[in-house]
Design a protein around this motif. Structure first.
Motif, PDB file in Angstrom:
ATOM      1  N   SER A   1       0.852  -1.186   0.000  1.00 48.53           N
ATOM      2  CA  SER A   1       0.000   0.000   0.000  1.00 48.53           C
ATOM      3  C   SER A   1       0.888   1.236   0.000  1.00 48.53           C
ATOM      4  O   SER A   1       2.104   1.145   0.205  1.00 48.53           O
ATOM      5  N   SER A   2       0.277   2.358  -0.197  1.00 51.24           N
ATOM      6  CA  SER A   2       1.007   3.617  -0.183  1.00 51.24           C
ATOM      7  C   SER A   2       1.681   3.835   1.176  1.00 51.24           C
ATOM      8  O   SER A   2       2.838   4.222   1.263  1.00 51.24           O
ATOM      9  N   ARG A   3       0.949   3.589   2.240  1.00 44.44           N
ATOM     10  CA  ARG A   3       1.478   3.773   3.597  1.00 44.44           C
ATOM     11  C   ARG A   3       2.659   2.848   3.857  1.00 44.44           C
ATOM     12  O   ARG A   3       3.687   3.266   4.396  1.00 44.44           O
TER      13      ARG A   3
ATOM     14  N   LEU B   1      11.379   5.196  -2.728  1.00 45.13           N
ATOM     15  CA  LEU B   1      10.060   4.752  -2.243  1.00 45.13           C
ATOM     16  C   LEU B   1       9.259   5.912  -1.659  1.00 45.13           C
ATOM     17  O   LEU B   1       8.087   6.098  -1.986  1.00 45.13           O
ATOM     18  N   LEU B   2       9.884   6.673  -0.785  1.00 45.03           N
ATOM     19  CA  LEU B   2       9.175   7.777  -0.140  1.00 45.03           C
ATOM     20  C   LEU B   2       8.813   8.861  -1.146  1.00 45.03           C
ATOM     21  O   LEU B   2       7.685   9.363  -1.140  1.00 45.03           O
ATOM     22  N   GLU B   3       9.731   9.209  -2.020  1.00 41.33           N
ATOM     23  CA  GLU B   3       9.465  10.248  -3.025  1.00 41.33           C
ATOM     24  C   GLU B   3       8.319   9.847  -3.950  1.00 41.33           C
ATOM     25  O   GLU B   3       7.492  10.680  -4.316  1.00 41.33           O
ATOM     26  N   GLU B   4       8.261   8.581  -4.308  1.00 41.95           N
ATOM     27  CA  GLU B   4       7.183   8.098  -5.176  1.00 41.95           C
ATOM     28  C   GLU B   4       5.826   8.268  -4.496  1.00 41.95           C
ATOM     29  O   GLU B   4       4.857   8.702  -5.126  1.00 41.95           O
ATOM     30  N   GLU B   5       5.768   7.960  -3.221  1.00 42.71           N
ATOM     31  CA  GLU B   5       4.497   8.097  -2.498  1.00 42.71           C
ATOM     32  C   GLU B   5       4.116   9.568  -2.308  1.00 42.71           C
ATOM     33  O   GLU B   5       2.940   9.916  -2.363  1.00 42.71           O
TER      34      GLU B   5
ATOM     35  N   THR C   1      -0.057  14.671   4.725  1.00 44.36           N
ATOM     36  CA  THR C   1       0.760  15.361   5.730  1.00 44.36           C
ATOM     37  C   THR C   1       1.752  14.420   6.402  1.00 44.36           C
ATOM     38  O   THR C   1       2.892  14.804   6.666  1.00 44.36           O
ATOM     39  N   GLU C   2       1.346  13.195   6.659  1.00 45.64           N
ATOM     40  CA  GLU C   2       2.253  12.253   7.319  1.00 45.64           C
ATOM     41  C   GLU C   2       3.474  11.965   6.451  1.00 45.64           C
ATOM     42  O   GLU C   2       4.594  11.923   6.953  1.00 45.64           O
ATOM     43  N   TYR C   3       3.280  11.773   5.156  1.00 43.29           N
ATOM     44  CA  TYR C   3       4.406  11.496   4.262  1.00 43.29           C
ATOM     45  C   TYR C   3       5.344  12.695   4.208  1.00 43.29           C
ATOM     46  O   TYR C   3       6.565  12.541   4.185  1.00 43.29           O
ATOM     47  N   ARG C   4       4.767  13.898   4.185  1.00 42.12           N
ATOM     48  CA  ARG C   4       5.587  15.106   4.163  1.00 42.12           C
ATOM     49  C   ARG C   4       6.374  15.227   5.468  1.00 42.12           C
ATOM     50  O   ARG C   4       7.522  15.653   5.487  1.00 42.12           O
ATOM     51  N   PHE C   5       5.737  14.830   6.584  1.00 43.53           N
ATOM     52  CA  PHE C   5       6.419  14.834   7.870  1.00 43.53           C
ATOM     53  C   PHE C   5       7.585  13.852   7.860  1.00 43.53           C
ATOM     54  O   PHE C   5       8.674  14.171   8.339  1.00 43.53           O
TER      55      PHE C   5
END
Length: 160
Positions: free
Chosen positions: A53-55, A87-91, A99-103
């Motif tokens: 999943s994205s998360r 991985l993180l940049e793709e999400e 907001t959580e991903y940006r955090f």
């Protein structure tokens, strides 16, 4: 009667799944902040068992980048860091308002060595976290506010 029983079972199942998700999130943030390779490896293994999943991708990316700092050898560190960053940049690209991903990216950028040049979105992520803070659930708000207490980029006063 049958219908009521089915509805109750569905509600209980979804509440159990939500509780598992929250516990999983707490374990993730504990491992991320610990800096212990064993805790990070355990969380990465647990995430690998979950449905894609994205998360899961964002969490895996952040943990992988954190782990890169604990690995020996510059070449290995850079390779592992880039894998996690991808991985993180793709999400974040797919979910720019999350907001959580940006955090997560903000925390990694703040602590990444300058030589990696992984700090170009610090201000952008700070603003995204500040503007999305009030929309976060209470557990995530606690994580962000605890981080802000010791951060040089994100201040607790910014979150009010």
């Amino acid at each position: 009667m049958k219908r009521s029983l089915i509805i109750v079972l569905i509600c209980l199942t979804s509440l159990t799944a939500f509780r598992f998700l929250q516990t999983d999130k707490q374990a993730f943030y504990k491992a991320l902040s610990s800096g212990e390779e064993a805790a990070i490896d355990k969380q990465l293994a647990d995430l690998a068992k979950e449905k894609q999943s994205s998360r899961i991708n964002a969490y895996t990316g952040a943990l992988t980048m954190k782990k890169a700092g604990l690995v020996k050898g510059v070449k290995g560190k850079v390779k592992i860091f880039k894998k996690g960053a991808h991985l993180l940049e793709e999400e974040i690209t797919n979910n720019p308002a999350n907001t959580e991903y940006r955090f997560l990216r903000l925390t990694v950028q703040e602590h990444a060595p300058g030589i990696l040049k992984y700090n170009k979105q610090l201000d952008e992520d700070k603003q995204a976290v500040i503007s999305g803070y009030n929309k976060l659930d209470s557990d995530m708000k606690a994580v962000v506010s605890n981080y802000a207490k010791n951060s040089k980029v994100l201040r607790a006063a910014d979150l009010k």
